[in-house]
Write a protein that holds these residues in place. Sequence first.
Motif, PDB file in Angstrom:
ATOM      1  N   GLN A 154       0.820  -1.213   0.000  1.00  8.12           N
ATOM      2  CA  GLN A 154       0.000   0.000   0.000  1.00  8.12           C
ATOM      3  C   GLN A 154       0.852   1.261   0.000  1.00  8.12           C
ATOM      4  O   GLN A 154       0.380   2.328  -0.396  1.00  8.12           O
ATOM      5  CB  GLN A 154      -0.925   0.004   1.222  1.00  8.12           C
ATOM      6  CG  GLN A 154      -2.050  -1.009   1.164  1.00  8.12           C
ATOM      7  CD  GLN A 154      -3.176  -0.586   0.232  1.00  8.12           C
ATOM      8  OE1 GLN A 154      -3.179   0.517  -0.313  1.00  8.12           O
ATOM      9  NE2 GLN A 154      -4.145  -1.464   0.043  1.00  8.12           N
ATOM     10  N   VAL A 155       2.106   1.160   0.441  1.00 12.15           N
ATOM     11  CA  VAL A 155       2.958   2.360   0.468  1.00 12.15           C
ATOM     12  C   VAL A 155       3.249   2.875  -0.943  1.00 12.15           C
ATOM     13  O   VAL A 155       3.677   4.025  -1.106  1.00 12.15           O
ATOM     14  CB  VAL A 155       4.284   2.111   1.213  1.00 12.15           C
ATOM     15  CG1 VAL A 155       4.035   1.674   2.645  1.00 12.15           C
ATOM     16  CG2 VAL A 155       5.153   1.096   0.484  1.00 12.15           C
ATOM     17  N   ILE A 198      -1.283   6.713   0.396  1.00 10.10           N
ATOM     18  CA  ILE A 198      -0.516   6.227   1.540  1.00 10.10           C
ATOM     19  C   ILE A 198       0.920   6.745   1.473  1.00 10.10           C
ATOM     20  O   ILE A 198       1.498   7.112   2.508  1.00 10.10           O
ATOM     21  CB  ILE A 198      -0.549   4.692   1.604  1.00 10.10           C
ATOM     22  CG1 ILE A 198      -2.005   4.200   1.663  1.00 10.10           C
ATOM     23  CG2 ILE A 198       0.240   4.186   2.802  1.00 10.10           C
ATOM     24  CD1 ILE A 198      -2.806   4.739   2.825  1.00 10.10           C
ATOM     25  N   ALA A 199       1.497   6.799   0.281  1.00 10.72           N
ATOM     26  CA  ALA A 199       2.857   7.322   0.124  1.00 10.72           C
ATOM     27  C   ALA A 199       2.952   8.764   0.613  1.00 10.72           C
ATOM     28  O   ALA A 199       3.913   9.142   1.300  1.00 10.72           O
ATOM     29  CB  ALA A 199       3.292   7.240  -1.341  1.00 10.72           C
ATOM     30  N   ASN A 209       4.829  12.622   4.633  1.00  5.31           N
ATOM     31  CA  ASN A 209       4.553  13.779   5.497  1.00  5.31           C
ATOM     32  C   ASN A 209       4.679  13.464   6.981  1.00  5.31           C
ATOM     33  O   ASN A 209       4.552  14.360   7.821  1.00  5.31           O
ATOM     34  CB  ASN A 209       3.139  14.308   5.214  1.00  5.31           C
ATOM     35  CG  ASN A 209       3.010  14.910   3.833  1.00  5.31           C
ATOM     36  OD1 ASN A 209       3.994  15.349   3.244  1.00  5.31           O
ATOM     37  ND2 ASN A 209       1.804  14.919   3.296  1.00  5.31           N
ATOM     38  N   GLY A 210       4.897  12.194   7.306  1.00  3.04           N
ATOM     39  CA  GLY A 210       5.019  11.810   8.702  1.00  3.04           C
ATOM     40  C   GLY A 210       3.694  11.723   9.431  1.00  3.04           C
ATOM     41  O   GLY A 210       3.664  11.734  10.665  1.00  3.04           O
ATOM     42  N   GLY A 260      10.383  10.619  -0.212  1.00  2.00           N
ATOM     43  CA  GLY A 260       9.224  10.295  -1.040  1.00  2.00           C
ATOM     44  C   GLY A 260       9.342   8.886  -1.590  1.00  2.00           C
ATOM     45  O   GLY A 260      10.214   8.108  -1.167  1.00  2.00           O
ATOM     46  N   PHE A 261       8.483   8.556  -2.539  1.00  2.81           N
ATOM     47  CA  PHE A 261       8.463   7.226  -3.140  1.00  2.81           C
ATOM     48  C   PHE A 261       8.632   7.346  -4.649  1.00  2.81           C
ATOM     49  O   PHE A 261       8.328   8.388  -5.245  1.00  2.81           O
ATOM     50  CB  PHE A 261       7.158   6.518  -2.792  1.00  2.81           C
ATOM     51  CG  PHE A 261       7.053   6.148  -1.339  1.00  2.81           C
ATOM     52  CD1 PHE A 261       7.312   4.856  -0.925  1.00  2.81           C
ATOM     53  CD2 PHE A 261       6.713   7.104  -0.387  1.00  2.81           C
ATOM     54  CE1 PHE A 261       7.226   4.512   0.427  1.00  2.81           C
ATOM     55  CE2 PHE A 261       6.629   6.767   0.960  1.00  2.81           C
ATOM     56  CZ  PHE A 261       6.893   5.472   1.366  1.00  2.81           C
ATOM     57  N   SER A 262       9.123   6.274  -5.257  1.00  2.00           N
ATOM     58  CA  SER A 262       9.449   6.330  -6.682  1.00  2.00           C
ATOM     59  C   SER A 262       8.258   6.728  -7.534  1.00  2.00           C
ATOM     60  O   SER A 262       8.419   7.425  -8.546  1.00  2.00           O
ATOM     61  CB  SER A 262       9.998   4.979  -7.146  1.00  2.00           C
ATOM     62  OG  SER A 262       9.155   3.912  -6.764  1.00  2.00           O
ATOM     63  N   GLY A 263       7.056   6.318  -7.142  1.00  4.71           N
ATOM     64  CA  GLY A 263       5.879   6.672  -7.930  1.00  4.71           C
ATOM     65  C   GLY A 263       5.630   8.157  -8.014  1.00  4.71           C
ATOM     66  O   GLY A 263       5.036   8.643  -8.985  1.00  4.71           O
TER      67      GLY A 263
END
Length: 369
Positions: A200-201, A206-207, A212-213, A324-327
Amino acid sequence: MASSLAPTGSGNKALSKAKIAKQDEFYTQLSDIENELRHYREQLHDKVVLCNCDDPYESNFFRYFALNFNALGLKKLIATCYDGSSVAGGRLPLLDIEGLKPEGKQPYAVEIINVPDVNGDGAIDLTDVELLLKSDGNVSHTLKGDAEYGAGDFRSAECVNFLKQADVVVTNPPFSLFREFIAHLITYNKKFLVVGNQNQVATDEIAALITNGDIWQGNYSGDMAFRVPDYYEPRNSRFWIDENGQKWRSLGTGCWYTNLDFAKRHEKLNLFKKYTPDDFPSYVNYDAIEVSRYTEIPVDYPDEMGIPVTAVSKLSPDQFEIVGFSGMLAKPMADLIPGQTGSGRFYLDLGGGEFKRMYDRVVVRNKTL
């Protein structure tokens, strides 16, 4: 976990089809609940706990909190369900179900403000909980729903009123509604601890919350086994039937999501490997290096690094900043290299015009350097 949820109107027939199609009914083991909840016991003292995707007569979440009501010092326990569990009275009866549920299998809520030693044996056990539910204390009542959502739907007005009362929500929400469920809790500014999937991340919602913590993963992540209803079809992997005929499914990427702090979250990783360009190549479409295992994060690299998203639960906020995330960060390959069409993931240059598309990555920076 209860069932997937649907508005009124098309009603229970549509709900039943949705449950079968999405296979949302995964029943969490009591041992998994006990092992995770022990990290948050102090934060539950004098709190109203809501299990809003849980049939109390089937849910191990309800069982845990009812049996530990006094030990945890809870102020109140509320559990709601959309409809009768599809395994009710079958493989998962926690109590003697016949004649106990209010008005058969209609949606209902249970509210408990104390769990006394009803049978006087000097201990709180399931017999006390059963006698309490059978008493005349009106701890159980049916739910009606509203014009938009069916009875017991966590988004219905009745269940929102329960949510407003709650201090902490603890449950296993329907996987198909996971992002909507988390957004619902965030909207009402609630503390929570819920079962989910590590993957889900990689979703935008969710990412963003993790970056943002606002939320993070709980203590445990990895293999989790769940009881499932009889109508679930066999699978080639992660499926079995035990000696009692109970069907099981498992997730290799099971985990907990929460916004409750806990001590282990602040344990830092012991890093030992030194950075070299050969061991840690840079991505083509984002300025960060690839780290294939969280155990190999270089001890001396101060800039951005991409690591597998399964490592999110290992990242102490005292040691790492989540960038952040790759997406959300990867640049389209077509913007950098003519003829390349990849997007949404990081790529490595293998040479000779070949590129490797990576799995989802979380980008971090070592805050201690």
